[in-house]
Scaffold this active site. Sequence first.
Site, PDB file in Angstrom:
ATOM      1  N   HIS A   1       7.668 -44.773  91.017  1.00 59.23           N
ATOM      2  CA  HIS A   1       7.744 -44.708  89.303  1.00 59.23           C
ATOM      3  C   HIS A   1       9.034 -43.848  89.126  1.00 59.23           C
ATOM      4  O   HIS A   1      10.046 -43.281  90.273  1.00 59.23           O
ATOM      5  CB  HIS A   1       7.253 -43.262  88.685  1.00 59.23           C
TER       6      HIS A   1
ATOM      7  N   ASP B   1      -1.291 -45.319  86.951  1.00 59.24           N
ATOM      8  CA  ASP B   1      -1.861 -47.236  86.332  1.00 59.24           C
ATOM      9  C   ASP B   1      -2.926 -46.994  88.015  1.00 59.24           C
ATOM     10  O   ASP B   1      -3.567 -48.262  87.245  1.00 59.24           O
ATOM     11  CB  ASP B   1      -0.786 -47.987  86.313  1.00 59.24           C
TER      12      ASP B   1
HETATM   13  N1  CMC Z   1       5.905 -51.077  96.116  1.00 58.38           N
HETATM   14  C1  CMC Z   1       6.562 -51.858  96.582  1.00 58.38           C
HETATM   15  N2  CMC Z   1       8.105 -51.189  97.090  1.00 58.38           N
HETATM   16  C2  CMC Z   1       8.076 -50.570  95.924  1.00 58.38           C
HETATM   17  C3  CMC Z   1       7.542 -50.629  95.065  1.00 58.38           C
HETATM   18  C4  CMC Z   1       5.871 -50.842  94.632  1.00 58.38           C
HETATM   19  N3  CMC Z   1       5.048 -50.714  94.033  1.00 58.38           N
HETATM   20  N4  CMC Z   1       7.859 -48.855  93.743  1.00 58.38           N
HETATM   21  C5  CMC Z   1       9.413 -49.366  94.274  1.00 58.38           C
HETATM   22  N5  CMC Z   1       9.409 -50.099  95.391  1.00 58.38           N
HETATM   23  C6  CMC Z   1      10.492 -49.887  96.504  1.00 58.38           C
HETATM   24  C7  CMC Z   1      11.568 -51.182  95.867  1.00 58.38           C
HETATM   25  O1  CMC Z   1      11.417 -52.529  96.823  1.00 58.38           O
HETATM   26  C8  CMC Z   1      13.192 -50.275  96.215  1.00 58.38           C
HETATM   27  O2  CMC Z   1      13.589 -50.988  97.894  1.00 58.38           O
HETATM   28  P1  CMC Z   1      15.120 -51.167  98.270  1.00 58.38           P
HETATM   29  O3  CMC Z   1      15.093 -49.686  97.924  1.00 58.38           O
HETATM   30  O4  CMC Z   1      14.509 -51.450  99.855  1.00 58.38           O
HETATM   31  O5  CMC Z   1      15.121 -52.052  97.727  1.00 58.38           O
HETATM   32  C9  CMC Z   1      12.517 -48.841  96.427  1.00 58.38           C
HETATM   33  O6  CMC Z   1      12.199 -49.095  96.066  1.00 58.38           O
HETATM   34  C10 CMC Z   1      12.971 -48.470  94.864  1.00 58.38           C
HETATM   35  O7  CMC Z   1      12.331 -49.671  93.995  1.00 58.38           O
HETATM   36  P2  CMC Z   1      13.068 -50.044  92.145  1.00 58.38           P
HETATM   37  O8  CMC Z   1      12.883 -51.396  92.135  1.00 58.38           O
HETATM   38  O9  CMC Z   1      14.904 -49.631  92.580  1.00 58.38           O
HETATM   39  O10 CMC Z   1      12.833 -48.411  91.309  1.00 58.38           O
HETATM   40  P3  CMC Z   1      12.947 -48.382  89.409  1.00 58.38           P
HETATM   41  O11 CMC Z   1      13.190 -46.696  89.527  1.00 58.38           O
HETATM   42  O12 CMC Z   1      13.629 -49.706  89.808  1.00 58.38           O
HETATM   43  O13 CMC Z   1      11.333 -48.717  89.079  1.00 58.38           O
HETATM   44  C11 CMC Z   1       9.052 -48.801  89.317  1.00 58.38           C
HETATM   45  C12 CMC Z   1      10.234 -48.340  89.590  1.00 58.38           C
HETATM   46  C13 CMC Z   1       7.996 -48.345  88.237  1.00 58.38           C
HETATM   47  C14 CMC Z   1       9.073 -50.799  88.162  1.00 58.38           C
HETATM   48  C15 CMC Z   1       9.047 -49.541  90.367  1.00 58.38           C
HETATM   49  O14 CMC Z   1       8.526 -47.924  91.529  1.00 58.38           O
HETATM   50  C16 CMC Z   1       7.885 -50.628  90.244  1.00 58.38           C
HETATM   51  O15 CMC Z   1       7.575 -52.099  90.507  1.00 58.38           O
HETATM   52  N6  CMC Z   1       6.534 -50.266  91.057  1.00 58.38           N
HETATM   53  C17 CMC Z   1       4.882 -51.132  90.527  1.00 58.38           C
HETATM   54  C18 CMC Z   1       5.313 -51.254  88.519  1.00 58.38           C
HETATM   55  C19 CMC Z   1       4.199 -50.510  88.454  1.00 58.38           C
HETATM   56  O16 CMC Z   1       2.855 -49.481  88.713  1.00 58.38           O
HETATM   57  N7  CMC Z   1       4.741 -49.215  87.534  1.00 58.38           N
HETATM   58  C20 CMC Z   1       3.819 -48.639  86.471  1.00 58.38           C
HETATM   59  C21 CMC Z   1       4.821 -47.726  86.654  1.00 58.38           C
HETATM   60  S1  CMC Z   1       4.169 -46.229  85.638  1.00 58.38           S
HETATM   61  C22 CMC Z   1       3.707 -46.263  84.572  1.00 58.38           C
HETATM   62  C23 CMC Z   1       4.691 -47.163  83.192  1.00 58.38           C
HETATM   63  O17 CMC Z   1       5.507 -46.099  83.351  1.00 58.38           O
HETATM   64  O18 CMC Z   1       3.421 -47.697  82.476  1.00 58.38           O
END
Ligand code: CMC
Length: 393
Positions: free
Chosen positions: A272, A330
Amino acid sequence: TGYITYDDGFGNTGSCTSAITFIDGEQGILRYRGYPIEQLAEKSDFVETAYLVMNGELPDKAQRAKFSGLLGENAPLREGMRRFIQTFPRDSHPMAMLSASLNALGAYYPHLASNNHQRDLEHFDEAAAIAISKVRTITADIFRVSQGKPFNHPKPDLLYCENFLHLMFSDPYKDYSPTPEVAQALNLFLLLHADHEQNCSTSTVKMVASAGANLFASVSAGVNALWGPLHGGANMAVLEMLKNIHADGDDGTRFIAAAKSGKGDRLMGFGHRVYKNYDPRAKIIKASFHKALASLGIKDDPLLNIAMNLEKVALSDDYFIQRKLYPNVDFYSGLIMRAIGIPENLFTVMFAIGRMPGWIAQWREVAQNPKLKIYRPRQVYTGKTKRDYPANR
Ligand code: CMC
């Protein structure tokens, strides 16, 4: 033009002031209008929480009765709206239908959608009740059309969640009445989604509102943002992931290894932008899960077992620990909806029903702001520097 600060994904930009929802992502704290989410989940219901989120205070008896009355009155859809929903191709995505239908509502109620905030605010209670009540009827109608089944009519004597389940599942000769546990599970699901400060869809609602747009246009835009798999679409993606893992004969271990290597898919329902700790909403859903499943007569759900194993493996793995990736709302919410009988392609629409009070409250904050400025971020330009159009082209 001065110095522009680049903030990738707005991770460190406060886009507004807001008095609705407080989140402490490090500690995993979520409060609506100051009330801890755990207390609301235990003692309140979706309608009361919706009122709280939109109006700032819990309703007294008279206010609750008035709000419930408005929701009841506004549950039916105009005939034209129902015909509109019928015109979509049978296999349309429900989120496309929802967004279009909410936008169309503004056309049916022009006195609530004047695109003049002062005038629109004079009718705020009516507009809010229409959006919260009709989003439920629209959702059920979308489902009925996809099933080739006739629409049901809302029953004025039913409570919000019971009425929704009736609209979804009653058949002409057989009324559906949910057990109290099913209605309660739905109430909890919706309440936990009621608001979540400046997330992607809410920021979209506020962006649109900041140009002076009406409530219906703004929330319809919010639905489109919510559709994405990184946001509300994640609840659908989680179930898909669990089913694929099950079909592959994996218990989740192989999937996690692939996710870590960057070659596989992300672990959906994990991570998140704000929570660097267990999402408190996921905690509540997980805690109520076994009770809800037992009351629904579901004894052993293989997908639930996979989810629990994924969580266990991820929470003890360095990759997830270092990046502070925990289950988000989720991760378990799809399993709850599946148990209630909601089809997967409606999961994100259900998120939208729950989020409607938050979008409305946040729209109101924009509309009420006497010093409102249009949202207009800048950019760091990376294109070509000036060049001349070729003389002999
Ligand atoms: N599985 C594997 N690796 C992950 C995941 C995951 N679900 N989420 C983040 N990472 C890794 C990512 O690859 C990155 O690694 P590195 O630093 O080595 O490049 C690091 O963690 C930071 O990730 P980010 O994408 O920069 O983080 P963000 O804050 O931009 O993204 C997020 C947040 C929720 C989009 C992301 O965690 C994600 O894609 N999660 C899966 C989708 C999900 O469950 N979304 C629902 C969010 S909660 C309800 C809502 O608000 O809708």
